[in-house]
Motif scaffolding. Structure first.
Motif, PDB file in Angstrom:
ATOM      1  N   GLU B  37       6.505 -43.453  12.432  1.00  0.00           N
ATOM      2  CA  GLU B  37       6.881 -43.615  11.031  1.00  0.00           C
ATOM      3  C   GLU B  37       8.377 -43.311  10.840  1.00  0.00           C
ATOM      4  O   GLU B  37       9.008 -42.671  11.678  1.00  0.00           O
ATOM      5  N   VAL B  38       8.896 -43.796   9.740  1.00  0.00           N
ATOM      6  CA  VAL B  38      10.239 -43.420   9.322  1.00  0.00           C
ATOM      7  C   VAL B  38      10.066 -42.463   8.152  1.00  0.00           C
ATOM      8  O   VAL B  38       9.576 -42.846   7.100  1.00  0.00           O
ATOM      9  N   LEU B  39      10.425 -41.204   8.385  1.00  0.00           N
ATOM     10  CA  LEU B  39      10.267 -40.197   7.336  1.00  0.00           C
ATOM     11  C   LEU B  39      11.627 -39.890   6.742  1.00  0.00           C
ATOM     12  O   LEU B  39      12.550 -39.498   7.458  1.00  0.00           O
ATOM     13  N   GLY B  40      11.745 -40.097   5.442  1.00  0.00           N
ATOM     14  CA  GLY B  40      12.988 -39.730   4.773  1.00  0.00           C
ATOM     15  C   GLY B  40      12.881 -38.305   4.261  1.00  0.00           C
ATOM     16  O   GLY B  40      11.812 -37.879   3.846  1.00  0.00           O
ATOM     17  N   VAL B  41      13.985 -37.550   4.335  1.00  0.00           N
ATOM     18  CA  VAL B  41      13.997 -36.199   3.791  1.00  0.00           C
ATOM     19  C   VAL B  41      15.063 -36.154   2.709  1.00  0.00           C
ATOM     20  O   VAL B  41      16.227 -36.462   2.971  1.00  0.00           O
ATOM     21  N   VAL B  42      14.642 -35.803   1.492  1.00  0.00           N
ATOM     22  CA  VAL B  42      15.612 -35.706   0.403  1.00  0.00           C
ATOM     23  C   VAL B  42      15.568 -34.304  -0.187  1.00  0.00           C
ATOM     24  O   VAL B  42      14.623 -33.547   0.047  1.00  0.00           O
ATOM     25  N   GLY B  43      16.575 -33.986  -0.950  1.00  0.00           N
ATOM     26  CA  GLY B  43      16.639 -32.672  -1.582  1.00  0.00           C
ATOM     27  C   GLY B  43      18.033 -32.492  -2.136  1.00  0.00           C
ATOM     28  O   GLY B  43      18.972 -33.156  -1.682  1.00  0.00           O
ATOM     29  N   GLY B  44      18.163 -31.611  -3.126  1.00  0.00           N
ATOM     30  CA  GLY B  44      19.474 -31.368  -3.696  1.00  0.00           C
ATOM     31  C   GLY B  44      20.401 -30.743  -2.675  1.00  0.00           C
ATOM     32  O   GLY B  44      19.972 -30.335  -1.594  1.00  0.00           O
ATOM     33  N   SER B  45      21.693 -30.680  -3.019  1.00  0.00           N
ATOM     34  CA  SER B  45      22.641 -30.038  -2.104  1.00  0.00           C
ATOM     35  C   SER B  45      22.251 -28.581  -1.925  1.00  0.00           C
ATOM     36  O   SER B  45      21.870 -27.912  -2.887  1.00  0.00           O
ATOM     37  N   GLY B  46      22.299 -28.106  -0.697  1.00  0.00           N
ATOM     38  CA  GLY B  46      21.996 -26.703  -0.446  1.00  0.00           C
ATOM     39  C   GLY B  46      20.526 -26.391  -0.322  1.00  0.00           C
ATOM     40  O   GLY B  46      20.143 -25.223  -0.262  1.00  0.00           O
ATOM     41  N   THR B  47      19.652 -27.414  -0.298  1.00  0.00           N
ATOM     42  CA  THR B  47      18.238 -27.114  -0.131  1.00  0.00           C
ATOM     43  C   THR B  47      17.844 -27.027   1.343  1.00  0.00           C
ATOM     44  O   THR B  47      16.680 -26.837   1.662  1.00  0.00           O
ATOM     45  N   GLY B  48      18.812 -27.202   2.214  1.00  0.00           N
ATOM     46  CA  GLY B  48      18.531 -26.961   3.632  1.00  0.00           C
ATOM     47  C   GLY B  48      18.010 -28.161   4.392  1.00  0.00           C
ATOM     48  O   GLY B  48      17.231 -28.006   5.325  1.00  0.00           O
ATOM     49  N   LYS B  49      18.445 -29.357   4.002  1.00  0.00           N
ATOM     50  CA  LYS B  49      18.022 -30.543   4.749  1.00  0.00           C
ATOM     51  C   LYS B  49      18.610 -30.505   6.157  1.00  0.00           C
ATOM     52  O   LYS B  49      17.896 -30.698   7.142  1.00  0.00           O
ATOM     53  N   SER B  50      19.908 -30.249   6.208  1.00  0.00           N
ATOM     54  CA  SER B  50      20.546 -30.230   7.522  1.00  0.00           C
ATOM     55  C   SER B  50      20.063 -29.043   8.351  1.00  0.00           C
ATOM     56  O   SER B  50      19.924 -29.152   9.572  1.00  0.00           O
ATOM     57  N   VAL B  51      19.800 -27.916   7.676  1.00  0.00           N
ATOM     58  CA  VAL B  51      19.280 -26.754   8.409  1.00  0.00           C
ATOM     59  C   VAL B  51      17.933 -27.092   9.025  1.00  0.00           C
ATOM     60  O   VAL B  51      17.656 -26.753  10.178  1.00  0.00           O
ATOM     61  N   LEU B  52      17.106 -27.814   8.268  1.00  0.00           N
ATOM     62  CA  LEU B  52      15.801 -28.213   8.791  1.00  0.00           C
ATOM     63  C   LEU B  52      15.975 -29.083  10.032  1.00  0.00           C
ATOM     64  O   LEU B  52      15.332 -28.863  11.064  1.00  0.00           O
ATOM     65  N   LEU B  53      16.905 -30.049   9.931  1.00  0.00           N
ATOM     66  CA  LEU B  53      17.136 -30.940  11.073  1.00  0.00           C
ATOM     67  C   LEU B  53      17.624 -30.125  12.278  1.00  0.00           C
ATOM     68  O   LEU B  53      17.140 -30.297  13.397  1.00  0.00           O
ATOM     69  N   ASN B 194      12.814 -49.100  14.876  1.00  0.00           N
ATOM     70  CA  ASN B 194      11.526 -48.483  14.598  1.00  0.00           C
ATOM     71  C   ASN B 194      10.389 -49.394  15.023  1.00  0.00           C
ATOM     72  O   ASN B 194       9.413 -48.956  15.611  1.00  0.00           O
ATOM     73  N   THR B 195      10.539 -50.690  14.778  1.00  0.00           N
ATOM     74  CA  THR B 195       9.423 -51.581  15.137  1.00  0.00           C
ATOM     75  C   THR B 195       9.468 -51.985  16.604  1.00  0.00           C
ATOM     76  O   THR B 195       8.445 -51.967  17.270  1.00  0.00           O
ATOM     77  N   THR B 196      10.674 -52.301  17.129  1.00  0.00           N
ATOM     78  CA  THR B 196      10.683 -52.768  18.519  1.00  0.00           C
ATOM     79  C   THR B 196      10.464 -51.639  19.509  1.00  0.00           C
ATOM     80  O   THR B 196       9.766 -51.813  20.501  1.00  0.00           O
ATOM     81  N   LEU B 197      11.064 -50.501  19.286  1.00  0.00           N
ATOM     82  CA  LEU B 197      10.938 -49.413  20.249  1.00  0.00           C
ATOM     83  C   LEU B 197       9.836 -48.438  19.875  1.00  0.00           C
ATOM     84  O   LEU B 197       9.568 -47.493  20.605  1.00  0.00           O
ATOM     85  N   GLY B 198       9.219 -48.622  18.711  1.00  0.00           N
ATOM     86  CA  GLY B 198       8.197 -47.681  18.295  1.00  0.00           C
ATOM     87  C   GLY B 198       8.749 -46.293  18.036  1.00  0.00           C
ATOM     88  O   GLY B 198       8.060 -45.293  18.212  1.00  0.00           O
ATOM     89  N   LEU B 199      10.010 -46.245  17.615  1.00  0.00           N
ATOM     90  CA  LEU B 199      10.662 -44.958  17.394  1.00  0.00           C
ATOM     91  C   LEU B 199      10.095 -44.237  16.178  1.00  0.00           C
ATOM     92  O   LEU B 199       9.824 -44.866  15.153  1.00  0.00           O
ATOM     93  N   THR B 200       9.962 -42.925  16.297  1.00  0.00           N
ATOM     94  CA  THR B 200       9.705 -42.095  15.133  1.00  0.00           C
ATOM     95  C   THR B 200      11.067 -41.684  14.593  1.00  0.00           C
ATOM     96  O   THR B 200      11.919 -41.244  15.360  1.00  0.00           O
ATOM     97  N   VAL B 201      11.279 -41.860  13.294  1.00  0.00           N
ATOM     98  CA  VAL B 201      12.605 -41.574  12.752  1.00  0.00           C
ATOM     99  C   VAL B 201      12.521 -40.467  11.702  1.00  0.00           C
ATOM    100  O   VAL B 201      11.708 -40.552  10.777  1.00  0.00           O
ATOM    101  N   PHE B 202      13.328 -39.442  11.894  1.00  0.00           N
ATOM    102  CA  PHE B 202      13.443 -38.350  10.923  1.00  0.00           C
ATOM    103  C   PHE B 202      14.807 -38.512  10.284  1.00  0.00           C
ATOM    104  O   PHE B 202      15.835 -38.379  10.946  1.00  0.00           O
ATOM    105  N   LEU B 203      14.808 -38.833   9.012  1.00  0.00           N
ATOM    106  CA  LEU B 203      16.026 -39.323   8.391  1.00  0.00           C
ATOM    107  C   LEU B 203      16.395 -38.451   7.195  1.00  0.00           C
ATOM    108  O   LEU B 203      15.659 -38.401   6.221  1.00  0.00           O
ATOM    109  N   VAL B 204      17.497 -37.742   7.305  1.00  0.00           N
ATOM    110  CA  VAL B 204      18.004 -36.986   6.156  1.00  0.00           C
ATOM    111  C   VAL B 204      18.954 -37.904   5.417  1.00  0.00           C
ATOM    112  O   VAL B 204      19.884 -38.444   6.018  1.00  0.00           O
TER     113      VAL B 204
END
Lengths: 416, 263
Positions: B37-53, B194-204
């Motif tokens: 799957e391609v999972l998008g991660v959203v959140g306000g500034s400073g909610t720790g998106k990059s820290v999570l990654l 994502n479709t050709t390689l079957g990649l799982t994508v974690f996307l901030v």
């Protein structure tokens, strides 16, 4: 590994929901169970060449992934190039394929066609087909490789390029020096633009903070001079002239020269690294865009700080050097501090001191100019900061010594 | 409770807590990323998106919690397991983070050289292939990162991230700073990978168009945890005030409109 199954969009949605329900940890529990690590071992890439009179058939099977294709690299390249019969590649038996594996197959086509041999790629497993098609689509004519130039001519070319770039560099450096002087001159009538805080900060960094190391180094040089001088002059019974030797060499040459070399290594490098990093992070461009003159903001305070503090450091170095010599004379030659002072008074005239100190501002300007100039030369990469910092230190020490030689000749000629 | 590994979950986070000094960034955060799957991660500034990654790729050690990636426990993994795991994911940092002293081709080749036993010729070819796959012109392999535009640097960073044919791709704001055309092309690229390689994508990302165009699900970071993790279509109707203001603001509405026809 994920490439084996590429379910349709419909299946994917369902798979996703199922997956959530089947989460190994249950949906409510926060605890995690230590599951055994499950890794699918990579199997080998197999190939099987069947020849018939009219064509060759290459049957591929096993895993064609980045971990396995290295072993069949040469074999495949040879098969594609050697032989004249049409070649049929049958990848349908491949269980797992990634882009490296797909590349190996696509390359057969390219290599065969270069050797004027028809190559036909059969269909692979449907889930790999899209990848294979995409990789086949990237095949394009190779880039022309630049023709190598013969060694001797390459040497001459290199020398010529180096000479031209050196000339350009020297002319840029001289322009930069001119720009610095012009900027300083233009600032005289604009006291509002004097950056006193910045200058005082740099005076502390290049001057005050350097006092301990400059003092220690000059003291030790005085000690060394006294010891070496005494051991030579004692042979002629002229050990008392050790004082003259120390006084003249420390005051006229060594004190200021060693200080300048130390400051070039300490502060010249810091100037280059600081300005270079600012240039990389576009801070220099930001200054320009805000209507500030980078030379005025960054270079002038550093240059003036060095201009004011280097003479003071030189005086301090001279004192420390004489002190080292005095202590050494006392302990080795039994010349008491009092007689050392008396002797010093006889040997030294004010011009010896002036010869040393007059050089300090010139050295200071040379070090500041080169240090800042090399900082502005930084371009592109972090590595260039390191390279130019080294260049800056080597160049400023070199220029300081050249200037010192010129001064020596000058003072000798005017007999001062 | 099942006792066997679940092959359909690529990343599983349970009870994650991250804090820097007195500041708590994440508290009891749970998240699942499903394979493919391609999972998008959203959140306000400073909610720790990059820290999570950064936590997921092992650059930041969490104060508490369990992370399981590709059936390996990340916390307390041995060096060997960690190396093996790092080969199975690729990371694209915000500005590409290419090594500035190497050319683009050398940047890709470096990974292959360190992590595989392929010969130099094959490595060179695979590096060229990756550069072609991310849509860079052939001569860009010889260029240094400083000679490329921002968008090209991102593509080059992606080529390096894809060098080892990873199973998971971590992307930190891949379309930030790209023009709309470049950003749309980048979205297309990630979708096709994502479709050709079957990649799982974690996307901030903050890019609403990207969220509409390529994500299967979107995780919303707020209140120090993932408050929702749903397909975008369901998410936009969620009554949570932050989600409403995020997706129903002027930008969100335009993005939703422009993708309504396509979807």
């Amino acid at each position: 590994m994920g490439r084996r199954f590429l379910p349709s969009a419909h299946q994917q949605v369902h798979g996703r929901q199922r997956a959530l329900e089947q989460s190994p940890f249950g949906r409510q529990t926060g605890a995690m169970i230590n599951l055994p690590i499950q890794t699918e071992p990579v199997r080998l890439a197999y190939l099987d060449l069947n020849s018939s009179p009219e064509q060759d058939v290459l049957v591929l099977s096993g895993d064609w992934v980045i971990g396995s294709v290295g072993a069949v690299d040469d074999q495949l390249a040879n098969i594609a190039r050697q032989g004249t019969k049409p070649l049929r590649v049958d990848p349908s038996g491949i269980a797992r394929m990634d882009s490296a594996g797909a590349w190996m197959i696509a390359r057969m086509k390219r290599d065969g066609e270069r050797a004027r041999r028809p190559v036909e790629i059969g269909a692979s497993m449907p889930e790999c087909q899209e990848l294979l098609n995409q990789v086949l689509a990237t095949l394009r004519p190779p880039l022309p490789i630049p023709r190598p130039v013969p060694g001797f001519i390459a040497l001459l070319l290199g020398l010529g390029r180096y000479t031209i770039s050196l000339g350009a560099r020297i002319s840029r450096m001289l322009s930069f020096f001119g720009l610095l002087l012009v900027t300083i001159a233009s600032l005289i009538s604009r006291p509002k633009h004097w950056r006193v805080t910045s200058m005082v900060f740099h005076m502390k960094a290049v001057g005050v903070d350097a006092v301990p190391i400059v003092g220690l180094m000059s003291f030790l040089i005085g000690v060394v001079l006294a010891y070496q001088g005494a051991s030579q002059l004692q042979r002629f019974g002229a050990e008392v002239f050790t004082v003259n030797l120390i006084a003249l060499s420390v005051l006229r040459e060594i004190g200021i020269l060693m200080t300048a070399i130390l400051v070039a290594g300490r502060s010249g490098s810091a100037f280059t690294a600081a300005i270079g990093s600012m240039k990389l992070r576009e801070e220099v461009d930001a200054l320009r865009a805000l209507g500030l003159n980078p030379v005025e903001v960054l270079v002038v305070p550093r240059a003036l700080a060095l201009l004011f503090t280097l003479p003071m450091l030189a005086v301090f170095a001279a004192i420390a050097g004489l002190l080292g010599g005095m202590i050494m004379c006392w302990s080795v030659l039994d010349i008491s501090p009092v007689s050392f002072m008396v002797r010093l008074n006889e040997a030294v005239r004010i011009n010896h001191f002036l010869v040393g100190i007059i050089k300090a501002p010139f050295f200071a300007l040379a070090i500041a100019t080169i240090g800042c100039f090399e900082g502005f030369e930084v371009e592109g990469s972090a590595e260039s900061v390191g390279r130019l910092t080294t260049v800056s230190v080597v160049e400023s020490i070199f220029v300081v010594i050249v200037l010192d030689a010129i001064f020596s000749i000058f003072f000798a000629t005017i007999n001062y | 409770m099942m006792t066997s590994a679940n092959p359909t979950i690529a990343i599983c986070v349970r009870g994650l807590t991250n804090r820097f000094g007195a500041q708590v960034v994440h508290e009891n955060l749970d998240l699942d990323v499903i394979r493919g799957e391609v999972l998008g991660v959203v959140g306000g500034s400073g909610t720790g998106k990059s820290v999570l990654l950064r936590t997921l790729i092992g650059l930041n050690r969490p104060a508490k919690g369990q992370i399981r990636i590709l059936d390996t426990n990340l916390i307390g993994a041995s060096d060997r397991d960690m190396r093996a795991l790092e080969r199975r994911w690729g990371v694209l940092f915000q500005d590409g983070a290419l090594f500035s002293s190497l050319t683009v081709a050398q940047n890709v080749d470096l990974v292959l050289k360190e992590q595989t036993d392929l010969g130099p010729r094959l490595r060179r070819e695979i590096a060229a292939l990756k550069i072609a796959m991310v849509g860079l012109p052939p001569d860009s392999g010889r260029k240094f990162p400083s000679e490329l535009s921002g968008g090209m640097r991102k593509r080059a960073g992606l080529a390096r991230a894809l060098a080892l044919d990873p199973e998971i791709l971590f992307l930190d704001e891949p379309t930030a700073g790209l023009d709309p055309i470049g950003a749309a092309a980048f979205d297309e690229l990630i979708k096709s990978l994502n479709t050709t390689l079957g990649l799982t994508v974690f996307l901030v990302t903050h890019d609403l168009d990207t969220l509409h165009a390529i994500t299967h699900r979107v995780a919303v970071l707020a209140e120090r945890r993932v408050i929702r993790c749903l397909p975008l279509k369901e998410l936009v109707n969620d009554p949570h005030p932050w989600i409403q203001s995020y997706f129903s603001g002027p930008r969100g509405r335009v993005a939703a409109l422009s993708h309504a026809g396509a979807a």
